[in-house]
Structures are given as C-alpha cells and as structure tokens.
Design an enzyme around this catalytic site. Structure first.
Site, PDB file in Angstrom:
ATOM      1  N   HIS A   1      13.685  29.662  54.154  1.00 23.06           N
ATOM      2  CA  HIS A   1      12.849  30.590  53.380  1.00 23.06           C
ATOM      3  C   HIS A   1      13.784  31.443  52.534  1.00 23.06           C
ATOM      4  O   HIS A   1      14.516  32.291  53.059  1.00 23.06           O
ATOM      5  CB  HIS A   1      11.999  31.454  54.317  1.00 23.06           C
ATOM      6  CG  HIS A   1      10.929  30.690  55.020  1.00 23.06           C
ATOM      7  ND1 HIS A   1      10.419  31.054  56.245  1.00 23.06           N
ATOM      8  CD2 HIS A   1      10.264  29.558  54.655  1.00 23.06           C
ATOM      9  CE1 HIS A   1       9.478  30.186  56.608  1.00 23.06           C
ATOM     10  NE2 HIS A   1       9.370  29.270  55.664  1.00 23.06           N
TER      11      HIS A   1
ATOM     12  N   GLU B   1      14.556  35.388  52.656  1.00 14.58           N
ATOM     13  CA  GLU B   1      14.991  35.977  53.923  1.00 14.58           C
ATOM     14  C   GLU B   1      16.511  36.083  53.945  1.00 14.58           C
ATOM     15  O   GLU B   1      17.209  35.459  54.747  1.00 14.58           O
ATOM     16  CB  GLU B   1      14.425  35.159  55.086  1.00 14.58           C
ATOM     17  CG  GLU B   1      12.899  35.220  55.119  1.00 14.58           C
ATOM     18  CD  GLU B   1      12.262  34.321  56.171  1.00 14.58           C
ATOM     19  OE1 GLU B   1      12.998  33.688  56.960  1.00 14.58           O
ATOM     20  OE2 GLU B   1      11.020  34.244  56.206  1.00 14.58           O
TER      21      GLU B   1
ATOM     22  N   GLU C   1      14.997  35.304  64.690  1.00 15.56           N
ATOM     23  CA  GLU C   1      14.452  36.215  63.698  1.00 15.56           C
ATOM     24  C   GLU C   1      15.212  37.544  63.748  1.00 15.56           C
ATOM     25  O   GLU C   1      15.649  37.982  64.819  1.00 15.56           O
ATOM     26  CB  GLU C   1      12.967  36.495  63.970  1.00 15.56           C
ATOM     27  CG  GLU C   1      12.062  35.278  63.890  1.00 15.56           C
ATOM     28  CD  GLU C   1      11.537  35.032  62.481  1.00 15.56           C
ATOM     29  OE1 GLU C   1      11.950  35.762  61.547  1.00 15.56           O
ATOM     30  OE2 GLU C   1      10.706  34.125  62.325  1.00 15.56           O
TER      31      GLU C   1
END
Length: 501
Positions: A245, A248, A416
């Site tokens: 992504h 990010e 994350e």
C-alpha cells in the site's frame, strides 16, 4: 497481445493525466471531485476576478513531484483555501495521502487549509494526529501542533470528512511542504540500496526480482552468511515485504530499520546472519509510491487483495514475489518459517500484528510467541492490540493466502504501525512517531528473532545486546534494560520559536 493491451491502458491514462495538468496550468475547469486525475502543477491561486501582477501572498501550489498528491485548490478567501486530494490513479475510492508544496508566501501570512474530500471516516486526526511540515531552510519534518488541527464532517462537501489546519508562514523565501505522514519515496529507496551495494558486504545480495508496469525496479535483498547460499545447505528463511500500500510510508522506515540492523556489526546481527536467511522486498508497489497513491497500483488495483491469482502483466511485482515464495516452499532444503508484511494503520495507536486463525490449539499458541517476544523488546508494540482473524475480505492478502499455502511450521503476519503515535507503558499521553522511532521498531523486530530462535547463549556476555537510541552508523550500543533503552523520549515540540514553524 497482452503487452499491447497494457501499453494501451498506460498510454491512455498518462494522456488523461497530462490533459488534467494542462487544465490546471491554463485555468480550465477540471471537473468535480471525482474527476480529479492529475496533480496541480505550480498553480497560482488568486482572488476571483484578479487580473493584476501576482503579489507576495498569492500562493503557488505544486504536487507534480515524486509521491506528490494534490488535485485541486479552491480560493475561499485571503485566509482560507479548500484543497482536494487527487484519488488513486484509476480508482476514485481512495483519497487519503496528500503531499504538496506552497510558495510565494508573505511573512506572517496566516491561512487555514481545508482538505475536504477524505475517503475515510475514522482517522487519527480525531486523536491528536497532525500533518507534517518542512521548508527549504528547515528540512527536517515536524508535526504541526495538534491544537491547530480539526477533523469533522462537513455538509458543504457531500458530508465528506474534512481536516482543517491553521498555519502561519514566517519566511518569504522558503518553499513549504505539507504531507499526510513522513514521505519515503521510490528514489530514496534506490539511493539507500545503492549505498548498501557500494559497501560490498559479502553477506548482502541485491537482486532485480522484476519490474513494475512502469518499469521500476522490484528489489530483493538477501542478508545472511554466504555459506547459507550453497545449494546443498539447509536454510531457515524469514521473508519480509513492505509498501504494498503505497501511502503507508512508515512501513519503509520500519523496513530500513530491519535492514540497517541486519547488515550492521552488532553481535546480535552477526549471530542472526549465521543462522537465518533474511529475504526482504522493501517496496512491493513502486509505481503507486512514485505516483503518490494511497492504496493502489498504477492501474487502480489494491495489490494486497490479489495474492490468490496475480496477473503477470497487471500485477507483475506481486506475481514475481509470489512465484519466488512458491518456489522456495517447494525446495526441500528451504524452511520458510516467517512471512511478515509491513503496513501502517490510519486509526490505531502503537505497533501490533494480525495473524491467522487455526483449529489446532498448539499451533495457535506457537503463533503468538513472536508477537509476545516483540512486545517485550519494543515499548511501542502492543500485544493486546494484536489479533488473529479469518475475515473474508482479507482472503486475498499476503498473510491469509500464504498462511493457507505454507505448512504448519510457517507463520504469516501483517505488522502494522500507527501513522501517529504509541502509548508507552504506564502512560496515557501518546508519543508521536518520528522517522527514527519507526526505524527503531524495525531494529527491534530484527532483534526479536534472536529470542525466538533461542540464540542468546551465542552472544558474548561482555558485549552489549540491547539497542540504544544512537545511530547505527556509529555502531554504538549500550547495556541496560532493553525496554528502557528503546523507549522514545518524544520528538521536539513546536513552540513557535524563531527556528520553528
């Protein structure tokens, strides 16, 4: 025929982007919010009907640079501007990342910028997050004061969520740059990898695994003792990917932290290289990163939903990585023990992990070991926020697909990290992440493999093993409790002094 089709798609899209940029340059109407395609290009914004010579304070906006994103600017008043995020290329659903410059400012000029077309409803802007800013005379990124930032639903903009921030320009000759988070561009990665190559380390290999649709490099790093690369040698492999992504960007800082540590002369790094093969793909979606997209590739695909059947022409980078992993999985000499895909999260605090759900209770417990160890080593990692799921919508992700492909000795995680901050133990005050603290989390991820593989006994008792706050370049490490040594003191606050914004 497939190549011809791809070229046609890319050519049409590039032509459309060029036309949109020309609209902005000539003052033509580019259409509504959903029609935004190109970035503004040195766009001079003046009051409606103004025809005189541009003056200081008539702001010039630009996003026609690598990883830039700003699709439109509306003049509201001398003190207020509405800004529109350009949606991801070929996919209008995603509007989160912004990155633009402002120049031709007037000293002490105060403005309010309203970013009016966010596609997400939940945001860390509600919890104190703020955009980052730098200028030509102050090139280090800083976060704006949270008290100057407001996030709310606005009836004037289709009830979209709007982020407004107040800012005072203080140096007329400076060019100011604002971004959603600290940018980490494709070019920055290439310069970093080039510098690593020039060191001629025998335990580091850089390979061209493939090319993106726009012919950008898909790099693969292998970090290990060269003895492990002999075909007859059995190998324990840890595979890590980042930036599927593109918006990010914290994922790239974490990935660089992992790499910096593994190629260093730290005693822990030496032991890890002697026992483990690390395979790292630092940027899975280089086109999306270059173009300033948030979620998608050049052609509008969320690559992290296409692991099950990636197309060699529409998703060439994903296809190449999947082929390599499948090939390694079929090699009896290779034990692919970890796959970790690094991301950033727009609504959660701290670092945390997603894992898979298994029927066997013993496998469930084994899967929780690495996150628990990482929680012990990294004060910004939260095991309580770590979760294990089998959501249907995540079926096409790397974690879910490879979790089903690999055998029960392999562990697949999504790592994350918050776009904003973490909560240190015993504190209720969030500590905003910096570029350095993102990299520090990467170093702690690498360090945790020593604990996982129970290699601590191979470290010389007289040598320090915990990571300090000092730079890896100096190879300076200090003894002490790992949790305290890795604790972040927090970035310098912006108080409005002469050297601050």
């Amino acid at each position: 025929m497939l190549l011809a089709s791809r070229a046609c798609v890319v050519t049409k899209m590039e032509r459309k982007m060029e036309e949109n940029i020309r609209d902005h340059e000539t003052g033509g109407e580019a259409g509504g919010e959903d029609a935004l395609v190109g970035n503004v290009n040195k766009l001079l914004v003046t009051p409606q009907g103004y025809t005189g010579v541009p003056r200081k304070g008539h702001l010039i906006f630009d996003a026609c640079f690598e990883s830039g994103n700003l699709g439109r600017v509306d003049y509201i008043s001398e003190f207020e501007y509405d800004l529109f995020i350009r949606p991801d290329t070929c996919n209008p659903r995603f509007r989160v990342w912004f990155n633009f410059t402002v120049e031709n400012v007037r000293e002490t000029q105060r403005v309010i910028f309203n970013i009016v077309n966010f596609s997400k409803t939940k945001s860390l802007y509600r919890d104190g997050m703020s955009p980052v800013v730098k200028s030509t005379s102050r090139p280090k990124w800083q976060r704006l004061p949270a008290k100057n930032v407001y996030y709310y639903r606005c009836p004037d903009h289709r009830r979209n969520y709007v982020m407004s921030f107040a800012f005072c320009f203080d140096r007329e000759d400076d060019v100011y740059q604002f971004a959603y988070c600290y940018p980490y561009t494709y070019s920055r990665l290439q310069h970093y990898l080039d510098s690593l190559e020039r060191r001629n380390l025998d335990y580091l290999q850089r390979e061209l695994l493939g090319l993106s649709v726009q012919q950008r490099r898909l790099d693969l790093l292998t970090i290990t003792n060269p003895a492990h690369l002999k075909p007859e040698q059995e190998k324990k492999v840890v595979f890590l990917t980042a930036r599927v992504h593109p918006g990010e960007s914290p994922a790239s800082f974490i990935c660089q932290g992992v790499i910096d540590f593994l190629v260093s002369q730290h005693p822990v790094a030496r032991v890890l290289r002697d026992h483990v093969v690390f395979k790292i793909v630092p940027m899975l979606n280089p086109d999306g990163v270059y173009l300033g997209n948030y979620r998608c590739s050049l052609m509008g695909f969320d690559l992290n939903r296409h692991w099950q059947d990636p197309s060699p022409w529409a998703h060439p980078t994903l296809h190449a990585v999947k082929q390599l992993i499948v090939q390694m999985n079929q090699d009896p000499k290779v034990s692919l023990e970890f796959y970790i895909d690094v991301h950033a999260h727009s609504t959660m605090m701290n670092g945390f992990m997603y894992g898979n759900v298994f029927e066997e209770e013993e496998r469930v417990h084994r899967q929780a070991v690495f996150p628990r160890l990482l929680c012990h080593n990294a004060p910004d990692f939260s095991f309580s926020s770590t979760s294990f799921n089998r959501d249907v919508v995540k079926a096409g992700t790397g974690r879910r697909f490879l979790g089903g492909l690999l055998d029960d000795t392999s562990y697949c995680y999504t790592l994350e990290v918050s776009f904003y901050s973490y909560l240190a133990a015993g504190s209720s005050a969030p500590v905003p992440y910096t570029e350095d603290s993102y990299m520090k989390l990467g170093r702690n991820v690498a360090r945790t493999f020593l604990d996982y593989y129970r290699l601590n006994n191979l470290i010389d008792d007289n040598k320090p093993t915990h990571l300090s706050n000092s730079s890896l370049d100096g190879q300076s490490y200090h003894q002490g409790n790992g949790r305290n040594q890795d604790g972040e003191k927090g970035e310098r606050r912006i108080h409005g002094s002469k050297e601050d914004f």
